[in-house]
Design an enzyme around this catalytic site. Sequence first.
Site, PDB file in Angstrom:
ATOM      1  N   LEU A 183       0.504  -1.048  -0.755  1.00  0.00           N
ATOM      2  CA  LEU A 183      -0.447  -0.091   0.195  1.00  0.00           C
ATOM      3  C   LEU A 183       0.511   0.685   0.039  1.00  0.00           C
ATOM      4  CD1 LEU A 183      -2.399  -0.574   3.182  1.00  0.00           C
ATOM      5  CD2 LEU A 183      -3.085  -0.790   0.311  1.00  0.00           C
TER       6      LEU A 183
ATOM      7  N   ASP B  16       2.511  -5.934   2.479  1.00  0.00           N
ATOM      8  CA  ASP B  16       3.136  -4.811   3.520  1.00  0.00           C
ATOM      9  C   ASP B  16       3.365  -6.011   4.654  1.00  0.00           C
ATOM     10  OD1 ASP B  16       2.518  -2.474   2.798  1.00  0.00           O
ATOM     11  OD2 ASP B  16       0.254  -2.934   1.834  1.00  0.00           O
TER      12      ASP B  16
ATOM     13  N   GLU C 118       5.658  -4.464  12.951  1.00  0.00           N
ATOM     14  CA  GLU C 118       4.702  -3.488  14.311  1.00  0.00           C
ATOM     15  C   GLU C 118       3.075  -2.982  13.830  1.00  0.00           C
ATOM     16  OE1 GLU C 118       6.201   0.564  15.766  1.00  0.00           O
ATOM     17  OE2 GLU C 118       5.521   1.153  14.012  1.00  0.00           O
ATOM     18  N   ASP C 119       2.313  -3.325  12.220  1.00  0.00           N
ATOM     19  CA  ASP C 119       0.905  -2.901  12.645  1.00  0.00           C
ATOM     20  C   ASP C 119       0.514  -4.022  13.345  1.00  0.00           C
ATOM     21  OD1 ASP C 119       1.300   0.004  11.893  1.00  0.00           O
ATOM     22  OD2 ASP C 119       2.256  -1.247   9.777  1.00  0.00           O
TER      23      ASP C 119
ATOM     24  N   ARG D 279      -4.615  -5.879   4.516  1.00  0.00           N
ATOM     25  CA  ARG D 279      -4.021  -6.845   5.738  1.00  0.00           C
ATOM     26  C   ARG D 279      -4.761  -6.842   7.709  1.00  0.00           C
ATOM     27  NH1 ARG D 279       0.818  -2.209   7.805  1.00  0.00           N
ATOM     28  NH2 ARG D 279       1.775  -4.160   7.684  1.00  0.00           N
TER      29      ARG D 279
ATOM     30  N   ARG E 253      -6.088   4.832   9.851  1.00  0.00           N
ATOM     31  CA  ARG E 253      -6.517   3.215  10.358  1.00  0.00           C
ATOM     32  C   ARG E 253      -6.855   2.928  11.409  1.00  0.00           C
ATOM     33  NH1 ARG E 253      -2.108   0.999   6.434  1.00  0.00           N
ATOM     34  NH2 ARG E 253      -2.959   2.684   5.114  1.00  0.00           N
TER      35      ARG E 253
ATOM     36  N   HIS F 160       1.185   7.667  10.275  1.00  0.00           N
ATOM     37  CA  HIS F 160       0.518   6.884  11.078  1.00  0.00           C
ATOM     38  C   HIS F 160       0.767   8.092  12.412  1.00  0.00           C
ATOM     39  CE1 HIS F 160       0.858   2.651  10.179  1.00  0.00           C
ATOM     40  NE2 HIS F 160      -0.072   3.070  10.528  1.00  0.00           N
TER      41      HIS F 160
ATOM     42  N   CYS G 265       8.191   0.265  12.351  1.00  0.00           N
ATOM     43  CA  CYS G 265       6.707  -0.307  11.765  1.00  0.00           C
ATOM     44  C   CYS G 265       7.900  -1.926  10.987  1.00  0.00           C
ATOM     45  CB  CYS G 265       6.503  -0.428  10.042  1.00  0.00           C
ATOM     46  SG  CYS G 265       7.423   0.644   8.868  1.00  0.00           S
TER      47      CYS G 265
HETATM   48  C1  CIR Z   1       0.533   0.441   5.170  1.00  0.00           C
HETATM   49  O1  CIR Z   1       0.460   1.256   4.049  1.00  0.00           O
HETATM   50  O2  CIR Z   1       0.002   0.167   5.905  1.00  0.00           O
HETATM   51  C2  CIR Z   1       2.650   0.245   4.586  1.00  0.00           C
HETATM   52  N1  CIR Z   1       2.091   0.001   3.757  1.00  0.00           N
HETATM   53  C3  CIR Z   1       3.006   0.709   5.815  1.00  0.00           C
HETATM   54  C4  CIR Z   1       2.936   0.627   6.647  1.00  0.00           C
HETATM   55  C5  CIR Z   1       3.967   0.894   7.531  1.00  0.00           C
HETATM   56  N2  CIR Z   1       3.432   1.380   9.124  1.00  0.00           N
HETATM   57  C6  CIR Z   1       4.248   2.012  10.410  1.00  0.00           C
HETATM   58  O3  CIR Z   1       4.920   2.840   9.797  1.00  0.00           O
HETATM   59  N3  CIR Z   1       3.728   1.644  11.450  1.00  0.00           N
END
Ligand code: CIR
Length: 264
Positions: free
Chosen positions: A26, A68, A73-74, A93, A139, A170, A257
């Site tokens: 993404l 992704d 971390e997400d 995700r 998000r 974020h 992340c």
């Molecule tokens: C996203 O849009 O979810 C991923 N392309 C990037 C996630 C980055 N995550 C973060 O900074 N914790």
Amino acid sequence: MPAFARSYRFTDAVVRKPAGSVTEGLRAVDIGAPDPDALDGEHARYISALEAAGLSVHALPPLEDFPDSVFVEDPVLCLGDCAVLLRPGAPSRLGEVAAIEPALKPLFSDHARIDAPGFVDGGDLLLTERELVIGLSRRTDVEGARQLAEIAAARDLSARQVAAPAEVLHLKSACAVLDEETLLVTKALAESGVFAGYRCLVVPAGEDYAANAVRVNDVVLLSEGHPRTAEMLAQADYQVVALPTVEVRKLDAGLSCMSLRFAR
Ligand code: CIR
């Protein structure tokens, strides 16, 4: 939960190797797909830096179905002994949570989860020595934040909601913990007042992306190519390790992340 430098003293990290499908990751603005080989190189440098900082790194295999998924971390928040399974706000995700859960089982004695309909991305969560700051963003929503605050309260940790800056993905795209009382923050976030009460080191003009740094034990991992931020941190007696982020940046990602960091 124990409060001894929980926000930057770690023994272990979980990472996930980038999948070939990372080119489909993404991004808010498409400035071109990341080069998978170059991204692998950045990831390898990142792992080496975590190891050099004293961490045991648990590297999970790539997940082709989730472009992704390198951004571990997400889907998870580490709160002391507890792994909190989150609910990422991007539909592509959501499945990363079930995919990472089995790897966390043996590493954490306590487990919790955010349930539907709430959404929380780990990138919106700043754990400091005194509190958990939850950024509301595209998000992370109020219901997810409410559930997470309950999970934190049950573990003697207070939480509060703030608005994540609209111009970044974020909350932690714009801030990082440096020590017990000090944060690295963008100028806009500093001026918003959400971190009144902390000592804020403000990222110099033109280097906002560098705010997504990671304090790990005795070092601060910083995105390469931000000399004024590096200089400011060195002047403040932080030991800086600069790492390449050219490829992950194409996916709105940064240093924090790519790992889950915790103490065992
Ligand atoms: C996203 O849009 O979810 C991923 N392309 C990037 C996630 C980055 N995550 C973060 O900074 N914790």
